[in-house]
Design an enzyme around this catalytic site. Structure first.
Site, PDB file in Angstrom:
ATOM      1  N   GLY A  94       0.783  -1.238   0.000  1.00  0.00           N
ATOM      2  CA  GLY A  94       0.000   0.000   0.000  1.00  0.00           C
ATOM      3  C   GLY A  94       0.813   1.286   0.000  1.00  0.00           C
ATOM      4  CG  ASP A 128      -4.828 -12.646 -11.338  1.00  0.00           C
ATOM      5  OD1 ASP A 128      -4.456 -11.657 -12.013  1.00  0.00           O
ATOM      6  OD2 ASP A 128      -4.337 -13.782 -11.474  1.00  0.00           O
ATOM      7  CG  ASP A 152       5.616  -1.179  -8.064  1.00  0.00           C
ATOM      8  OD1 ASP A 152       6.505  -1.374  -8.908  1.00  0.00           O
ATOM      9  OD2 ASP A 152       5.865  -0.973  -6.858  1.00  0.00           O
ATOM     10  CE  LYS A 192       7.915  -3.872  -9.821  1.00  0.00           C
ATOM     11  NZ  LYS A 192       8.911  -3.191  -9.016  1.00  0.00           N
TER      12      LYS A 192
END
Ligand code: SAM
Length: 236
Positions: A94, A128, A152, A192
């Site tokens: 978080g 998911d 990320d 990312k």
């Protein structure tokens, strides 16, 4: 979750950010369970304790050292605008959610495979993201088109280079596709990525859909790691 990003242990702090806590363990205390943990776990704990960003995260009440990566990207690129709506993919534990709220986002929705401890002001969903319908769930929870989509997401590597690589690219593509479908015009997307990876296809698509697409390596990203972020701004 990558070894880089396991949750920071929390300790006393002056003023915790949203979702932080003043409770936790001080650096001087002994880790009683360390001898029972696997070798890699012990190495991870040693690295965390020696890492200045993890130490700062603990001291300041951020849930992960990754919080500093988003702060550094935001400092350079002005991604989090006051009153903006943010979706955070791969949000556990978080840290990025805390930063988005702290910097003025009015609505933040995070999703992760792992449960995320409650953060006041954010909607946190355990799912998911690659499963059908989860994107719709996020949009409903956000209550309007996002200004910023963050990803990320990192899978647990299995050590087989090609398979790991395919999984990384798949997560980037799914996140990019979601950002392109949902972002407001002028919106931004951060994902990312890894140096040396073959993200060429998704890069080309991002360049078509956004005015600028740049790689960014935050100072808080470990020097030896191939991690690098792709930052796409000004959705056309
Ligand atoms: N940005 C986070 C923070 O500041 O605390 C750290 C994120 S961590 C590097 C990556 C996360 O991606 C892990 O918690 C992992 O469970 C999550 N993840 C990986 N694949 C995912 C998926 N398919 N759906 C949702 N979350 C996923």
């Amino acid at each position: 979750m990558s070894e880089d990003e396991k949750p920071a242990e929390r300790r006393r702090m002056v003023k915790p950010p949203t979702g932080g806590t003043a409770a936790g363990r001080g650096m001087g205390q002994k880790i009683k369970t360390a001898d029972k943990k696997s070798m890699s776990s012990q190495q991870w704990i040693k690295r965390q304790l020696a890492d200045p960003w993890s130490e700062r995260a603990r001291a300041e009440g951020w849930r992960s050292r990754a919080a500093f990566k988003l702060m550094q990207m935001d400092d350079h690129l002005g991604l989090i605008k006051p009153g903006c709506r943010v979706i955070d993919l791969g949000a556990a534990p978080g840290g990025w959610v805390q930063v988005a709220l702290d910097r003025g986002a009015k609505a933040v929705v995070g999703v992760d495979l792992l449960p995320i401890e409650h953060i006041a002001g954010a909607e946190l969903i355990q799912a998911d993201f690659t499963h059908a319908g989860v994107d719709r769930q996020l949009m409903e929870a956000l209550g309007g088109a996002p200004d910023l989509v963050l990803s990320d997401m990192a899978h647990n590597t299995i050590g087989h280079r090609q398979t790991d690589h395919l999984k990384i690219i798949a997560l980037i593509e799914i996140a990019a596709d979601f950002a392109i479908r949902t972002l407001k015009p002028g919106g931004a997307f951060v994902t990312k990525n890894f140096q040396g990876g073959n993200a060429g296809g998704v890069l080309a698509r991002l360049r078509e859909e956004f005015e600028t697409v740049k790689p960014f390596k935050p100072e808080a990203s470990r020097k030896g790691s191939s991690e690098v972020y792709l930052v796409a701004t000004n959705r056309r």
